[in-house]
Scaffold this active site. Structure first.
Site, PDB file in Angstrom:
ATOM      1  NE  ARG A  51      -1.635  -2.872   3.060  1.00 26.37           N
ATOM      2  CZ  ARG A  51      -1.574  -3.296   2.800  1.00 26.37           C
ATOM      3  NH1 ARG A  51      -2.742  -4.618   1.903  1.00 26.37           N
ATOM      4  NH2 ARG A  51      -0.282  -4.556   2.957  1.00 26.37           N
ATOM      5  CB  THR A  52       3.908   2.444   2.108  1.00 28.56           C
ATOM      6  OG1 THR A  52       3.149   2.001   3.280  1.00 28.56           O
ATOM      7  CG2 THR A  52       3.834   3.811   3.011  1.00 28.56           C
ATOM      8  CE  LYS A  80      27.192  -3.679  -6.354  1.00 27.99           C
ATOM      9  NZ  LYS A  80      27.261  -2.196  -7.818  1.00 27.99           N
ATOM     10  NE  ARG A 101       6.810   0.739   4.460  1.00 27.48           N
ATOM     11  CZ  ARG A 101       6.137  -0.027   4.935  1.00 27.48           C
ATOM     12  NH1 ARG A 101       5.748  -1.362   4.621  1.00 27.48           N
ATOM     13  NH2 ARG A 101       5.187   0.767   5.158  1.00 27.48           N
ATOM     14  CG  HIS A 129       3.411   3.454   8.564  1.00 30.44           C
ATOM     15  ND1 HIS A 129       3.707   4.679   7.482  1.00 30.44           N
ATOM     16  CD2 HIS A 129       3.305   2.721   8.499  1.00 30.44           C
ATOM     17  CE1 HIS A 129       3.269   3.814   6.462  1.00 30.44           C
ATOM     18  NE2 HIS A 129       3.218   2.471   7.092  1.00 30.44           N
TER      19      HIS A 129
HETATM   20  N1   CP Z   1      -0.549  -0.381   5.877  1.00 28.35           N
HETATM   21  C1   CP Z   1       1.251  -0.131   5.213  1.00 28.35           C
HETATM   22  O1   CP Z   1       2.783   0.166   5.816  1.00 28.35           O
HETATM   23  O2   CP Z   1       0.931  -1.385   4.541  1.00 28.35           O
HETATM   24  P1   CP Z   1       2.222  -1.810   3.350  1.00 28.35           P
HETATM   25  O3   CP Z   1       3.564  -2.589   4.102  1.00 28.35           O
HETATM   26  O4   CP Z   1       1.821  -3.058   2.660  1.00 28.35           O
HETATM   27  O5   CP Z   1       2.882  -0.207   2.687  1.00 28.35           O
END
Ligand code: CP
Length: 303
Positions: A51-52, A80, A101, A129
Site C-alpha cells: 500500500r505505502t 556491496k 521505508r 509511520h
Molecule cells: N499499511 C502499510 O504500511 O502497508 P504496506 O506495508 O503494504 O505498505
C-alpha cells in the site's frame, strides 16, 4: 518555497495536520492534476510494502511527477556495503524528494539530517509511520464527522506496531479516550503511555478482546502481529493468532463504529467481517492516495 522533511507525525502541528486533511479532501475530488510536473520522487524501500509504496507512487503519477527508486534493496549497492548516508546523498542528486521505508528505527531521522532534499518517512522499524497516520485520521474524520472526543480501541501488536505509535502521538491533539488491547508480550510501550499521562489522554489496558469494548467504541483499530520484528519465532508463534475479529462480535456495536486496519491483515479480521458496513479498511487504504498527494505537495512547499 519551503521544503520540509517528515520523519514523525510530531513534525506537524495540529493546524498543519488539519490543513493536510483538507488538502487531501480536495485531491479526493480531483486526484489528477499537474502540480508535480517536472518533479522526480524517489521511493527507497528497504522493507516490503504494498500500500505505502504503490499509493505514494500513484500519488506522484496522478500529479504529473515521475518516479525512480527500488522496492527490493537486495538489487542495490547497499548489498556491496554502501552506507545509508551515501545512498541518500547520491539519490538526492537525482530526485526532488525521497520517500523511504527502512527496517531500522531512526533511519528516516538520520536520512533527513544528511539529505539536501526532503525525506518522507514511509515507516522506520517499530517507530513511526506518519503517512499512515494521516490516512488514518482522514478515515476517522470522514467516517465520524470529527476527530475530537472519540473512543478508540487499538488491538493487537501495540509493542511493535509503528502505526499505533504514530496514531497515538497524533491523537494527543484530539482528546480521545483510548483502549489498549494486547497480550502481555505486546503491550503498548511505557514511553507511549507516558505521553498519554502527560497530555491527559485517558487509557485503559486490557488483555481480553471482548464485545464489551467493541460495543463501547467508535473506532476499532485492528493490527497485525509484526512477525518481522520478532527475533525468536517461537515467541511469535505464541501470540500470532491472539485476537480475531468476527462478524458475530459486531452484533451489539454502535451504528457509527468503523473498523480500521493499516493492512496487511493475516488472521486478525475474519473475511466474514468484510461485507459489514462497519468494515472500512479497504476504503482506508484508498484514502492513502489522497493524503499522500497532500503530504508530498506539502513537503515540497507546493501547497
Ligand atoms: N499499511 C502499510 O504500511 O502497508 P504496506 O506495508 O503494504 O505498505
Amino acid at each position: 518555497m519551503t521544503t520540509k522533511s517528515i520523519v514523525s507525525i510530531t513534525d506537524y502541528t495540529k493546524d498543519q495536520i488539519i490543513g493536510i486533511l483538507d488538502s487531501a479532501a480536495a485531491f479526493e475530488v480531483n486526484p489528477n492534476q499537474e502540480i508535480l510536473k517536472g518533479k522526480v520522487a524517489a521511493t527507497l524501500f528497504f522493507e516490503p510494502s504494498t500500500r505505502t509504496r504503490l499509493s505514494f507512487e500513484t500519488a506522484v503519477n496522478r500529479l504529473g511527477g515521475r518516479i525512480i527508486g527500488f522496492s527490493d534493496a537486495s538489487t542495490t549497492s547497499s548489498t556491496k556495503g554502501e552506507t545509508l548516508n551515501d545512498t541518500i546523498r547520491i539519490v538526492s542528486n537525482y530526485a526532488d524528494i525521497i520517500i523511504m521505508r527502512h527496517y531500522l528505527e531512526g533511519a528516516a531521522l538520520y536520512a533527513s539530517e544528511v539529505s539536501p532534499v526532503p525525506i518522507i518517512n514511509a515507516g522506520d522499524g517499530s517507530n513511526q509511520h506518519p503517512s499512515q497516520t494521516l490516512l488514518d485520521l482522514y478515515s476517522i474524520r470522514k467516517t465520524q464527522g470529527r476527530l475530537d472526543n472519540l473512543k478508540i480501541a487499538m488491538v493487537g501488536d501495540l509493542k511493535y506496531g509503528r502505526t499505533v505509535h504514530s496514531l497515538l502521538m497524533a491523537l494527543t491533539h484530539f482528546s480521545p479516550e483510548l483502549f489498549f488491547i494486547a497480550p502481555e508480550e505486546l503491550k503498548m510501550p511505557d514511553q507511549y503511555k507516558l505521553v498519554c499521562q502527560q497530555t491527559g489522554m485517558p487509557y485503559t489496558e486490557l488483555s481480553e478482546f471482548s464485545t464489551d469494548i467493541i460495543n463501547e467504541v467508535d473506532i476499532l483499530y485492528m493490527t497485525r502481529v509484526q512477525k518481522e520484528r520478532f527475533t525468536d519465532v517461537m515467541e511469535y508463534d505464541k501470540v500470532k493468532n491472539v485476537y480475531t475479529l468476527r462478524k458475530s462480535m459486531l452484533a451489539g456495536s454502535k451504528e457509527n463504529l468503523r473498523i480500521l486496519h493499516p493492512l496487511p491483515r493475516v488472521n486478525e479480521i475474519d473475511p466474514d467481517v468484510d461485507a459489514s458496513p462497519k468494515a472500512y479498511y479497504f476504503e482506508q487504504a484508498r484514502n492513502g492516495l489522497y493524503t499522500r498527494q497532500a503530504m508530498i505537495c506539502n513537503a515540497l512547499g507546493l501547497i
